[in-house]
Design a protein around this motif. Structure first.
Motif, PDB file in Angstrom:
ATOM      1  N   GLY A 138      34.313  27.258  40.723  1.00  0.00           N
ATOM      2  CA  GLY A 138      33.865  27.606  42.067  1.00  0.00           C
ATOM      3  C   GLY A 138      32.463  28.172  42.070  1.00  0.00           C
ATOM      4  N   ASN A 139      32.276  29.290  42.790  1.00  0.00           N
ATOM      5  CA  ASN A 139      30.964  29.888  42.967  1.00  0.00           C
ATOM      6  C   ASN A 139      31.013  31.389  42.763  1.00  0.00           C
ATOM      7  OD1 ASN A 139      29.210  27.559  44.180  1.00  0.00           O
ATOM      8  ND2 ASN A 139      31.148  27.488  45.302  1.00  0.00           N
ATOM      9  N   PHE A 160      29.682  33.547  44.772  1.00  0.00           N
ATOM     10  CA  PHE A 160      29.921  34.127  46.097  1.00  0.00           C
ATOM     11  C   PHE A 160      30.720  33.160  46.962  1.00  0.00           C
ATOM     12  CE2 PHE A 160      25.944  35.890  44.531  1.00  0.00           C
ATOM     13  CZ  PHE A 160      26.107  37.257  44.738  1.00  0.00           C
ATOM     14  N   ALA A 161      31.501  33.717  47.859  1.00  0.00           N
ATOM     15  CA  ALA A 161      32.235  32.876  48.803  1.00  0.00           C
ATOM     16  C   ALA A 161      31.289  32.309  49.860  1.00  0.00           C
ATOM     17  CB  ALA A 161      33.344  33.686  49.477  1.00  0.00           C
ATOM     18  N   GLU A 162      30.282  33.113  50.251  1.00  0.00           N
ATOM     19  CA  GLU A 162      29.301  32.663  51.226  1.00  0.00           C
ATOM     20  C   GLU A 162      27.994  33.423  50.999  1.00  0.00           C
ATOM     21  OE1 GLU A 162      30.473  35.513  54.983  1.00  0.00           O
ATOM     22  OE2 GLU A 162      31.381  33.517  54.850  1.00  0.00           O
ATOM     23  N   GLY A 189      33.607  35.150  42.357  1.00  0.00           N
ATOM     24  CA  GLY A 189      34.372  35.741  43.439  1.00  0.00           C
ATOM     25  C   GLY A 189      34.491  37.245  43.367  1.00  0.00           C
ATOM     26  N   THR A 190      33.914  37.884  42.348  1.00  0.00           N
ATOM     27  CA  THR A 190      34.045  39.339  42.184  1.00  0.00           C
ATOM     28  C   THR A 190      32.715  40.075  42.370  1.00  0.00           C
ATOM     29  OG1 THR A 190      33.617  39.341  39.789  1.00  0.00           O
ATOM     30  CG2 THR A 190      35.899  38.938  40.510  1.00  0.00           C
TER      31      THR A 190
END
Length: 324
Positions: free
Chosen positions: A78-79, A81-83, A136-137
């Motif tokens: 994933g990434n 950051f979420a956004e 994500g953290t």
């Protein structure tokens, strides 16, 4: 007459024993090690996690993430950051971050990154922290350093290094090349009133050197940087050069003593075969103590897709890095 003939024959014999002049051999470069899984990446930064395994962050997405247990197989994670944080949109319309750098100190992982638009130095470097380093953290802490069109340097491509108990960040792209500023170790942001040092440039416009990364080995600091053109697929001309200095702020020289401020730099890795435009590099240490060079290349046999390149780094008897 006999003496003259004997002299001629002796001269011919001597010439026959001398080495003949041949064209200089082209330099050879090592291929990256074979990888499996998700290999697509740009401007990779990699760290060994304290929890085990490795994480790579890169340009793309909201700082794309990859995970590996063995440096050979990589999974999409994933990434970071979420956004995008809202302030990123001050620097481009899509909130698109570039060229991250991950490090660990003071019980936290620190992720530095740049936000900008192509062809301008209206740019900013930001920072986020995480206890685990996993996607994500991350908690964003805003701007570290900015540049404007009135500045002679560009605040992108950050990379951290600690030297003599102080914290420094190298950065820069075109706009007179590579720069460095001291950071406040508590905030991780530019120290108040800190001067901006100049480390490397090219003698000709557009001063195509960027993506610095500095490591300490022995008594020297080594500055790795990407020279020439990025981001043009199979037409990219990126290559990695290196110089060294006994002090972190320079002056950096190549092995022939030419300053990097005058266009110097030993060629460490260049495109070859299917591996085009090698650059966007960083250096990290594996669990066994081995130093590794991470970078991207454009795959000429894969429609110019940017992929992860990994090579071990050794150090010569004279103290210069060599990829293998």
């Amino acid at each position: 007459m006999k003496r003259r003939r004997l002299t001629t024959l002796l001269a011919a014999a001597v010439l026959a024993l001398l080495p003949t002049t041949t064209a200089q051999a082209e330099p050879t470069y090592p291929d990256p090690q074979p990888l499996t899984g998700q290999q697509i990446i740009h401007d990779p930064t990699i760290i060994r996690l304290r929890s085990g395994g490795y994480v790579a962050y890169s340009t793309g997405g909201v700082l794309g993430a990859r995970l590996s247990k063995d440096l050979r197989h990589w999974d999409d994670a994933g990434n970071a950051f979420a956004e995008p944080p809202s302030w990123w949109y001050e620097y481009n319309d899509s909130g698109d971050p570039w060229a991250p750098d991950i490090s660990y100190r003071a019980g936290r992982y620190w992720l530095y990154y740049a936000v900008s638009s192509w062809g301008t130095n209206h740019s900013a470097i930001g920072v986020a922290t995480s206890r685990s380093g996993l996607p994500g953290t991350w908690t964003d802490h805003g701007k570290v350093l900015t540049s404007e069109t009135t500045d002679s340097w560009n605040a992108i491509d950050p990379a951290l290094v600690q030297a003599d108990g102080r914290l420094w960040m190298s950065f820069g792209s075109y706009w007179t090349g590579i720069r460095m500023v001291e950071l406040n170790p508590r905030t991780g942001k530019a120290a108040q009133g800190a001067p901006v040092h100049h480390l490397a440039t090219r003698p000709d416009a557009p001063y195509a050197v960027e993506g610095p990364y500095i490591v300490k080995h022995g008594r020297y600091y080594y500055l790795f940087a990407s020279y020439d053109q990025c981001c043009a697929g199979v037409n990219s001309t990126y290559k990695i050069r290196v110089g060294r200095s006994t002090t972190v702020t320079g002056p950096y020289m190549d092995s022939e003593g030419k300053p990097l401020l005058e266009g110097g730099g030993d060629l460490l890795l260049a495109g070859h075969g299917r591996y085009v435009g090698t650059g966007g590099q960083s250096v990290f240490r594996a669990r066994d103590g081995q130093d590794w060079l991470a970078y991207h290349y454009y795959d000429a046999e894969g429609e110019g897709t940017p992929k992860l390149g990994l090579n071990r780094l050794s150090w010569t008897s004279t103290g210069w890095p060599k990829a293998f």
